[in-house]
Design a protein around this motif. Structure first.
Motif, short mmCIF file in Angstrom:
data_model
loop_
_atom_site.label_atom_id
_atom_site.label_comp_id
_atom_site.label_asym_id
_atom_site.label_seq_id
_atom_site.Cartn_x
_atom_site.Cartn_y
_atom_site.Cartn_z
N GLU A 96 0.83 -1.22 0.00
CA GLU A 96 0.00 0.00 0.00
C GLU A 96 0.86 1.25 0.00
O GLU A 96 1.92 1.31 0.62
CB GLU A 96 -0.91 0.01 1.23
N THR A 99 -0.30 5.41 0.53
CA THR A 99 -1.39 6.37 0.75
C THR A 99 -0.83 7.77 0.95
O THR A 99 0.04 7.99 1.80
CB THR A 99 -2.23 5.98 1.98
N ASN A 114 -7.66 11.22 1.40
CA ASN A 114 -6.62 10.22 1.14
C ASN A 114 -6.71 9.70 -0.29
O ASN A 114 -7.82 9.44 -0.79
CB ASN A 114 -6.76 9.02 2.10
N PHE A 115 -5.56 9.52 -0.90
CA PHE A 115 -5.44 8.85 -2.19
C PHE A 115 -4.64 7.57 -1.95
O PHE A 115 -3.49 7.64 -1.51
CB PHE A 115 -4.73 9.74 -3.21
N THR A 116 -5.24 6.41 -2.21
CA THR A 116 -4.64 5.12 -1.83
C THR A 116 -4.51 4.20 -3.02
O THR A 116 -5.42 4.09 -3.85
CB THR A 116 -5.49 4.43 -0.74
N ALA A 117 -3.38 3.51 -3.09
CA ALA A 117 -3.18 2.41 -4.03
C ALA A 117 -2.78 1.19 -3.23
O ALA A 117 -1.91 1.26 -2.36
CB ALA A 117 -2.08 2.77 -5.04
N ARG A 118 -3.45 0.05 -3.52
CA ARG A 118 -3.16 -1.19 -2.80
C ARG A 118 -2.79 -2.30 -3.78
O ARG A 118 -3.15 -2.26 -4.94
CB ARG A 118 -4.38 -1.62 -1.97
N ASN A 176 -5.81 -1.94 -6.53
CA ASN A 176 -6.97 -1.14 -6.13
C ASN A 176 -6.55 0.31 -5.95
O ASN A 176 -5.50 0.59 -5.35
CB ASN A 176 -7.57 -1.65 -4.80
N TYR A 177 -7.35 1.23 -6.46
CA TYR A 177 -7.12 2.65 -6.27
C TYR A 177 -8.38 3.25 -5.65
O TYR A 177 -9.50 2.90 -6.03
CB TYR A 177 -6.83 3.35 -7.61
N SER A 178 -8.18 4.14 -4.69
CA SER A 178 -9.35 4.73 -4.02
C SER A 178 -9.04 6.15 -3.57
O SER A 178 -7.88 6.52 -3.36
CB SER A 178 -9.77 3.88 -2.82
N VAL A 179 -10.11 6.92 -3.45
CA VAL A 179 -10.06 8.26 -2.88
C VAL A 179 -11.09 8.31 -1.77
O VAL A 179 -12.24 7.88 -1.96
CB VAL A 179 -10.36 9.34 -3.94
N SER A 180 -10.70 8.79 -0.61
CA SER A 180 -11.63 8.83 0.51
C SER A 180 -11.56 10.19 1.19
O SER A 180 -10.51 10.85 1.22
CB SER A 180 -11.32 7.74 1.53
#
Length: 399
Positions: A326, A328, A349-353, A390-394
């Motif tokens: 990960e 972030t 947060n900008f996250t790549a897993r 996986n890419y996400s923005v929270s």
């Protein structure tokens, strides 16, 4: 007349900090014995029951866990925190009891299975003898024999090919199974760190596993059917194929393989009658003109297939890996802004897993996450799982 399961545990640990909490260490060593395990035995069908449950066993788990945290940078605008964790566990069958000396934990995969042995490891990857090849003690290579000549007289597919067979191990009371490896990893662990600058933070995590073996049914079938890139070996000159004269039509081809195998005692040359080749490596016999190279398509079909050559064909490999799990990037919105909308705090947060593997050992670039399940005693790959990220923005807010 079943009894409740009991446990005896012993644990020692320590936790200490150094240099004004610059380093914190948490270490624990443990040993746990589980008694009166509930085991399921095959029943006698004539009694009307197909299962029999009994109490047996003294299974011991012993290992350690280590966690080290340190903060090399602790300033007003800058901060850096790093955490390292490491764990090791070894399971052992101290005693089964009730006359039991071994126990199948899982099986039925082309002759591959996992057993526990009294006085030994809890989780040994094994194979039925006839699903493995005998090994030459001098070279450590599998033994083969000269087999049939296979041919086709069809106009469109004329060929005449010399084939060879692996010499299987033989079942006996002293050799019920062949050990392929161990299931448990040597250790698992990870490293994570957070770098902070004012309202920004960057988190990264790496985790991994070292040791432990896996049987891949997918690899075995893929190699035999020619669907894996590795099965290109020997099929043409570009991929290492040696010259082979098709003895049916006389055409020169470069689809021969000279494998690392040894001819069993008593074998004779298929090209020069009566000339002994027992004890020779395939290379030695080939260089002396005593054997044809093994046609690549036939070699792969014989080297890997259903219940074939599990101990030397490459379908069993170590499952060690290290992954960049990960990253972030976070930002705490300024207090002046969030106070205007009556919030206690807000963070984006900008996250790549599952970003990628830094190191892995499974053959044919197989994904370690292709394992059939999370059950550590079912170390089988029965189908490929693609790599994915996986890419996400929270946005997190506090009222």
């Amino acid at each position: 007349n079943l009894k409740p399961q009991r446990q005896r545990s012993l644990e020692f640990g320590t936790n200490f900090g150094l240099f004004n909490e610059f380093i914190n260490v948490d270490f624990a060593w443990y040993k746990t014995n589980t008694l009166n395990q509930l085991l399921n035995l095959p029943g006698v069908l004539e009694t009307g029951f197909d299962k029999l449950f009994i109490n047996a066993g003294n299974i011991q788990n012993k290992g350690y866990e280590l966690l080290v945290n340190f903060a090399p940078i602790r300033k007003k605008d800058w901060g850096l925190d790093v955490s390292v964790n490491l764990a090791h566990n070894k399971s052992k069958i101290v005693e089964f009891g009730n006359g039991i000396t071994e126990w199948e934990l899982s099986g039925g995969y082309d002759g591959a299975n996992v057993y526990a042995y009294e006085g030994g490891d809890f989780g040994v990857l094994t194979a039925n003898p006839d699903a493995t090849a005998q090994i030459d003690p001098k070279t450590g290579w599998p033994l083969i024999i000269v087999s049939d000549v296979t041919q086709s007289t069809a106009a469109a597919t004329k060929y005449r090919v010399q084939t060879y067979d692996f010499v299987p191990n033989v079942y006996s009371d002293s050799q019920k199974r062949i050990k392929l490896g161990k299931v448990e990893p040597d250790f698992v662990g990870g490293v994570s760190g957070t770098l902070r600058y004012k309202n920004f933070s960057l988190f990264a995590q790496v985790d991994g596993r070292i040791g432990g073996d896996v049987y891949s049914q997918a690899y075995s079938y893929g190699m035999s059917q020619g669907t894996l890139e590795e099965s290109l070996y020997g099929r043409d000159q570009e991929h290492g194929g040696v010259e082979r004269i098709d003895s049916y039509n006389g055409q020169k081809r470069y689809d021969g393989v000279v494998p690392n195998v040894v001819f069993a005692e008593g074998q004779t040359s298929p090209l020069k009658a009566g000339v002994a080749i027992g004890g020779m490596t395939f290379r030695e016999a080939y260089d002396q003109g005593l054997v044809e190279p093994w046609k690549a398509s036939w070699y792969h079909a014989y080297n890997n297939n259903w219940g074939t050559n599990l101990n030397t064909g490459g379908s069993v490999s170590e499952n060690s890996w290290i992954m960049l799990r990960e990253i972030t990037l976070g930002y705490n919105l300024p207090k002046g802004l969030i106070n205007k909308v009556r919030l206690q705090g807000a963070r984006i947060n900008f996250t790549a897993r599952n970003i990628g593997y830094l190191y892995k050992t499974l053959n044919a670039d197989q994904n370690p996450e292709s394992l059939q399940s999370n059950d550590p005693f079912r170390p089988y790959i029965t189908g490929g799982v693609p790599y994915y990220r996986n890419y996400s923005v929270s946005l997190n807010v506090r009222f």
